[in-house]
Design a protein around this motif. Structure first.
Motif, PDB file in Angstrom:
ATOM      1  N   ASN A  58       0.830  -1.205   0.000  1.00 35.95           N
ATOM      2  CA  ASN A  58       0.000   0.000   0.000  1.00 35.95           C
ATOM      3  C   ASN A  58       0.864   1.255   0.000  1.00 35.95           C
ATOM      4  OD1 ASN A  58      -2.955  -0.976   1.997  1.00 35.95           O
ATOM      5  ND2 ASN A  58      -2.412  -1.368  -0.116  1.00 35.95           N
ATOM      6  N   GLU A  59       1.876   1.278   0.834  1.00 34.83           N
ATOM      7  CA  GLU A  59       2.773   2.445   0.879  1.00 34.83           C
ATOM      8  C   GLU A  59       3.458   2.680  -0.456  1.00 34.83           C
ATOM      9  OE1 GLU A  59       4.086   1.464   5.481  1.00 34.83           O
ATOM     10  OE2 GLU A  59       5.625   1.651   3.940  1.00 34.83           O
ATOM     11  N   LEU A  60       3.818   1.573  -1.113  1.00 40.46           N
ATOM     12  CA  LEU A  60       4.563   1.681  -2.370  1.00 40.46           C
ATOM     13  C   LEU A  60       3.654   1.888  -3.577  1.00 40.46           C
ATOM     14  CD1 LEU A  60       6.978  -1.298  -1.674  1.00 40.46           C
ATOM     15  CD2 LEU A  60       7.692   1.104  -1.856  1.00 40.46           C
ATOM     16  N   GLY A  61       2.342   1.756  -3.365  1.00 39.34           N
ATOM     17  CA  GLY A  61       1.426   1.890  -4.490  1.00 39.34           C
ATOM     18  C   GLY A  61       1.372   0.671  -5.397  1.00 39.34           C
ATOM     19  N   HIS A  62       1.776  -0.483  -4.880  1.00 36.86           N
ATOM     20  CA  HIS A  62       1.650  -1.723  -5.664  1.00 36.86           C
ATOM     21  C   HIS A  62       0.229  -2.256  -5.543  1.00 36.86           C
ATOM     22  CE1 HIS A  62       6.186  -2.754  -4.860  1.00 36.86           C
ATOM     23  NE2 HIS A  62       6.020  -1.647  -5.561  1.00 36.86           N
ATOM     24  N   ARG A  72       0.714   7.191 -12.666  1.00 34.83           N
ATOM     25  CA  ARG A  72       0.056   7.476 -11.408  1.00 34.83           C
ATOM     26  C   ARG A  72       0.697   6.841 -10.190  1.00 34.83           C
ATOM     27  NH1 ARG A  72      -4.967   7.528 -10.707  1.00 34.83           N
ATOM     28  NH2 ARG A  72      -4.814   7.027  -8.513  1.00 34.83           N
ATOM     29  N   PHE A  73       1.452   5.755 -10.383  1.00 28.57           N
ATOM     30  CA  PHE A  73       1.979   5.086  -9.195  1.00 28.57           C
ATOM     31  C   PHE A  73       3.354   5.582  -8.804  1.00 28.57           C
ATOM     32  CE2 PHE A  73      -1.211   2.213  -8.010  1.00 28.57           C
ATOM     33  CZ  PHE A  73      -1.935   1.970  -9.151  1.00 28.57           C
ATOM     34  N   GLU A  74       3.835   6.606  -9.499  1.00 27.43           N
ATOM     35  CA  GLU A  74       5.205   6.968  -9.216  1.00 27.43           C
ATOM     36  C   GLU A  74       5.399   7.575  -7.835  1.00 27.43           C
ATOM     37  OE1 GLU A  74       7.179   9.624 -11.861  1.00 27.43           O
ATOM     38  OE2 GLU A  74       8.884   8.268 -11.847  1.00 27.43           O
ATOM     39  N   SER A  75       4.628   8.601  -7.540  1.00 26.01           N
ATOM     40  CA  SER A  75       4.950   9.312  -6.315  1.00 26.01           C
ATOM     41  C   SER A  75       3.821   9.323  -5.295  1.00 26.01           C
ATOM     42  CB  SER A  75       5.320  10.753  -6.656  1.00 26.01           C
ATOM     43  OG  SER A  75       4.259  11.318  -7.400  1.00 26.01           O
ATOM     44  N   GLU A  76       2.731   8.647  -5.605  1.00 25.48           N
ATOM     45  CA  GLU A  76       1.638   8.677  -4.644  1.00 25.48           C
ATOM     46  C   GLU A  76       1.382   7.267  -4.126  1.00 25.48           C
ATOM     47  OE1 GLU A  76      -1.819  10.003  -6.726  1.00 25.48           O
ATOM     48  OE2 GLU A  76      -1.043   9.293  -8.637  1.00 25.48           O
ATOM     49  N   THR A  77       0.700   7.189  -3.001  1.00 25.47           N
ATOM     50  CA  THR A  77       0.291   5.878  -2.529  1.00 25.47           C
ATOM     51  C   THR A  77      -1.058   5.571  -3.158  1.00 25.47           C
ATOM     52  OG1 THR A  77      -0.759   6.883  -0.637  1.00 25.47           O
ATOM     53  CG2 THR A  77       1.512   6.146  -0.361  1.00 25.47           C
ATOM     54  N   THR A  78      -1.446   4.326  -3.113  1.00 23.16           N
ATOM     55  CA  THR A  78      -2.688   3.907  -3.739  1.00 23.16           C
ATOM     56  C   THR A  78      -3.884   4.608  -3.107  1.00 23.16           C
ATOM     57  OG1 THR A  78      -1.753   1.774  -4.133  1.00 23.16           O
ATOM     58  CG2 THR A  78      -4.136   1.912  -4.204  1.00 23.16           C
ATOM     59  N   SER A  79      -4.786   5.015  -3.919  1.00 16.07           N
ATOM     60  CA  SER A  79      -5.993   5.643  -3.397  1.00 16.07           C
ATOM     61  C   SER A  79      -7.143   4.662  -3.553  1.00 16.07           C
ATOM     62  CB  SER A  79      -6.282   6.921  -4.171  1.00 16.07           C
ATOM     63  OG  SER A  79      -6.732   6.591  -5.462  1.00 16.07           O
TER      64      SER A  79
END
Lengths: 311, 311, 311
Positions: free
Chosen positions: A84-88, A227-234
Motif C-alpha cells: 500500500n505504501e509503495l502503491g503496488h 500514477r503510481f510513481e509518487s503517490e500511494t494507492t488511493s
C-alpha cells in the motif's frame, strides 16, 4: 464491446514489463499459481516468511494474498501494508471465507488493515462479503448460489456494492464471470465446466490478476511519470486497473475454452485439461485475446438475460 | 466375485452425493490428492490450521489424515475426535510410519485418541503396525517386504489382524492390493509398476478412500435414517465401508492399468502416466469399474497362491 | 570430451543403487523434485520436521537443502551436520539468496555450520556468493547478469573461486551450464529457454544432483570399502563428485532438449514442456546420456568463446 475495450493491450504489458508478482498463498495450488504467472510472462515469487515478506514485496510489482490455507496472516499484513505504501496493486483471494470463524476473522483483519485494489472470489465468497452470510460449507461455491444467466444481474449489483464499500475492483468467477468497480461492470462468458474439476483454477485467476494489475501499474519506459510513481494507492480504482482485471478474467475464460477443445480431441480427463489450461495461457497472443474474448458490458444492450452484447 | 460385489455402486454414490473430504495432508502430494478427489466427483478441502480443523470437519463427510510430513498433529487430533463424534469416516495414511521415532509416536497418539474407519499403507507400513518393526528406511516400501503372489496370504492375514486390533478396514497397496476387515478380505490385481514411480499414488489412494467412504456414510435422500444419523461410529465396520474401500482400491488399480495403456501408446514417461492416472479417475464410469476390476475373495477359490478367482 | 568422461556411468549408478535422497525444500516445487528423483531412479524423502530431520538423513544417501521458502533452518542444520558426520553428500540450492536479509543470513549460517559437497544456483545467486552482491530482486536470475557465450569464461572463473572457498563442486545453471571444482570446469550446452518458463527447473536440477552424488558416494556391492565408508567428508571434492555433478547437469540439459522437441511437435505450451522434461528423465538411458550430452572442458580447445569442444 471488444471494439471499445482493448484487452490485448494488458496482456502485451505483462509480456513487456514482466512484472514480479509476490504471492502469499496456499500449499495446495502454489505450483499452479507460479506456473500461470510464468506462462503469461510474469515472474512469481512465493515468499511467505514473516522475516522477509516486506523486503520481497518491495522488489515486486504486485502482491497476491490467498486465504486457501491461511497460515501466514502476519506476513500478509506486513506485505500488504508495505505494498500500500509503495502503491503496488494488492489482490485478495478470500478462499472459503465463510467456511470457518478463523477465516471470517482473518478476512476482517486483512480488509481492515490493507487497501486492496482487487478481490476475486466465487459467488459464495463474494456473497458472504456483501451480506455476511453464505450457504457454502467448504471452499467451493454453494451450488444453489452459483451464477446463472438469470442471476447475473443480481451478481453484478452485489459485486458493485462490495466494490464501493471496499474501494476495489471485484471479480466474481463462475459460469459467467463478473468484473465490477463502483461505476461499471462487464460480463465474461466462455470457459468450461471442467475448470471447476481441477483444483486451483480460482487461485490461478487471482494470480493472473496479480500479473495483469502489476504490469498495468508498474513503472516502465512507457509508464514512468504515471500514477503510481509518487503517490500511494488511493481507494479509487483507476480505469486501467478495472480494464486490466477484465483482461485477466477474459484470459482465463478464453484459455479454458481453448483447453477444453484440445482435451476433447485427445479424449483427455481433468489433468489433461489442467495442463492445456496453463499451456493456453503460455501460447495466447494479445491479438487472440481480443479476438476470442466474450465480453459485454452490464447492463447488456437489449436488456433480457441470455442476450447481451457478446461479440 | 464381481457378480456378488457391486463396486460401481460406490462410485455412483460419490458422483451423486459429492462428498466433501477434509484432508490434513502433506505438502508433497496435496495437489494430487485434491485433484483425484475432484476427479472422482468429491469436493476436497485441505484445511490444516488448528484454529479451523474442527469447524471444517464439521461441514465435511469424511476426514483423511496423512502422516507424510507430519506437521499438524494437534489439528489432526481435533479433527479426528470431532469426526468420531459426528460419525464421519476417518482414514489414516501412516506414511513412513517406521521411519522415525517422531512418526512412531505420532502414529501411537493418533490411533489412541481417534477411532479410524480405514487405514491404508504399503506393506512395510502395515507390517510395522502389525508387528512393531519393519525394514523400511524412508517412505517407500522395503523391497524385500513387498507383496508378491507368494506372500499375499500372509499379507491378508496380517491386514486382518490389524483390522481386528484397531477396529477398522485395512487396505494394503502393492503389486496386489489387499483390503480386509476382521471377517473377510479381498485381493485387487491390475495397476502398473509405474504407479510407484510417481510421487503421491499412495496418498491419492487414501484420498479416494476418503471420497468413497464419505459417500457411503453420508446422509442423503437415499440414506437419511441410515446408520450414521444419530449414533457415533462404532468399532465394528459396517459392510458398506468394507465394500466402499474395496471399490476405492479397485478404482486405483483399474485407472493405473488404463493410464499405462495410454502412456505406452504415446511413448510417455512417468509424468504422462501420472496425468493419465487422474484423467482415468475422472473418466471412469461405475459400469466400467465393475467391468474392469480384478477382484477376488481371499482365500481364493482353488486355493493355491497364483491361481485365485480373478474374473 | 565425451570420450574421456563417461557421464552415463553415473546415471547407471543411480538406477542400480536407487539412492534415498532426503530433501528439505520449498512447497512451491517439492512435488517436481520428488518426481524427478523418482524418474531418474532414486527414492525421495521430503521430511522437514525438526524432530525427525536427523533420523531421516541417517537412512538416506544424500541431502538436498533448498532455500526456496526457507522455513526449516533448524531442521536443515541438524540434517546437514548429521550428513557431514556420516559422509553423505550435501547439496545446497541457495534460491534467491540475495533477495532478502533473511536469506543472506540463512545462507551464511548454513555455509558456516555445514560442509557442502555441491552448490547449485543461477548466475545471480552464484555471483552473490562470490562477490557479496547481485542485481537480482526475486528468485530469478537478473537478466543483465545471465550467462552468455561471451561471459561463460568469467562465470567459470567465478564458480571456481566459490568452489575453492567453500570446498565444494559449484554448478551454475543458465543458457550454458558451468560445473566447476577448484581444479577444473566443464560447460554443458543444450536445454531450452522454456526451462525458465516452468517453475522449479532449478530446484529439480539440485534434486538430480542429490540423486547422482548420493549414488556416486553410496556404499553398495561395488563401492563397499570406498572413500565414504569410514571417514567423514573432507573439503576436497573427490573426482567422482565432480563428474557426478557434471552428469546430473548434462541430464537436465539433454532432457530439456528432448522435452522441447516433443512439445514442439504437439504444439504444446509450458506445462506440456514441464511434463515432457520429467518424462525424458524417466526414459533416458545411460547410453543416450553419453550420446546426447554437449559437454566441453573449459578453457575450451581452440580458445575463443562460442567455439569450444562440443562433440
Amino acid at each position: 464491446m471488444s471494439k471499445t475495450l482493448d484487452l490485448g493491450k494488458y496482456l502485451q504489458q505483462v509480456m513487456e514489463k514482466e512484472p514480479q508478482v509476490h504471492c502469499i498463498t496456499n500449499f495446495v495450488t502454489v505450483n499452479g499459481c507460479a506456473n500461470i504467472i510464468l506462462a503469461c510472462g510474469g515472474r512469481p515469487v512465493m515468499a511467505h516468511h514473516v522475516k522477509e515478506a516486506e523486503e520481497i514485496t518491495q522488489g515486486s510489482d504486485a502482491l497476491v494474498l490467498n486465504m486457501g490455507t491461511v497460515n501466514d496472516v502476519e506476513a500478509m499484513l506486513l506485505a500488504g501494508r508495505r505494498s500500500n505504501e509503495l502503491g503496488h496493486p494488492v489482490i485478495l483471494d478470500p478462499v472459503g471465507v465463510s467456511g470457518s470463524a478463523f477465516r471470517r476473522e482473518t478476512f476482517a483483519r486483512l480488509t481492515e488493515e490493507i487497501q486492496f485494489q482487487a478481490i476475486r472470489g466465487n459467488v459464495s465468497e463474494i456473497r458472504y462479503i456483501a451480506t455476511g452470510h453464505s450457504r457454502a460449507a467448504g471452499v467451493d461455491v454453494c451450488r444453489t448460489e452459483q451464477i446463472t444467466e438469470e442471476t447475473v444481474g443480481e451478481t453484478a449489483a452485489m459485486a458493485q456494492a462490495v466494490s464501493r464499500r471496499l474501494g476495489c475492483v471485484v471479480a466474481v468467477s463462475g459460469p459467467v464471470d463478473v468484473v465490477a468497480d463502483g461505476s461499471e461492470a462487464v460480463l465474461l462468458r466462455g470457459g468450461h465446466p471442467l475448470m471447476a474439476r481441477v483444483t486451483g483454477t480460482g487461485c490461478m485467476s487471482a494470480a493472473l490478476l496479480g500479473a495483469f494489475l502489476g504490469a498495468a501499474a508498474a513503472k516502465s519506459p512507457q509508464s514512468v511519470g504515471g500514477r503510481f510513481e509518487s503517490e500511494t494507492t488511493s481507494p479509487q480504482n483507476p480505469d486501467c486497473l478495472f480494464e486490466a482485471a477484465a483482461a485477466a478474467a477474459a484470459m482465463m475464460k478464453v484459455c479454458g475454452s481453448l483447453a477444453y477443445e484440445k482435451t476433447a480431441v485427445e479424449g483427455g480427463g481433468t489433468m489433461t485439461f489442467g495442463m492445456h489450461l496453463i499451456d493456453a495461457v503460455s501460447l495466447l497472443t494479445p491479438q487472440h485475446l481480443n479476438l476470442l474474448a466474450k465480453i459485454s458490458r452490464w447492463p447488456e444492450a437489449g436488456a433480457g438475460p441470455g442476450e447481451g452484447g457478446d461479440k
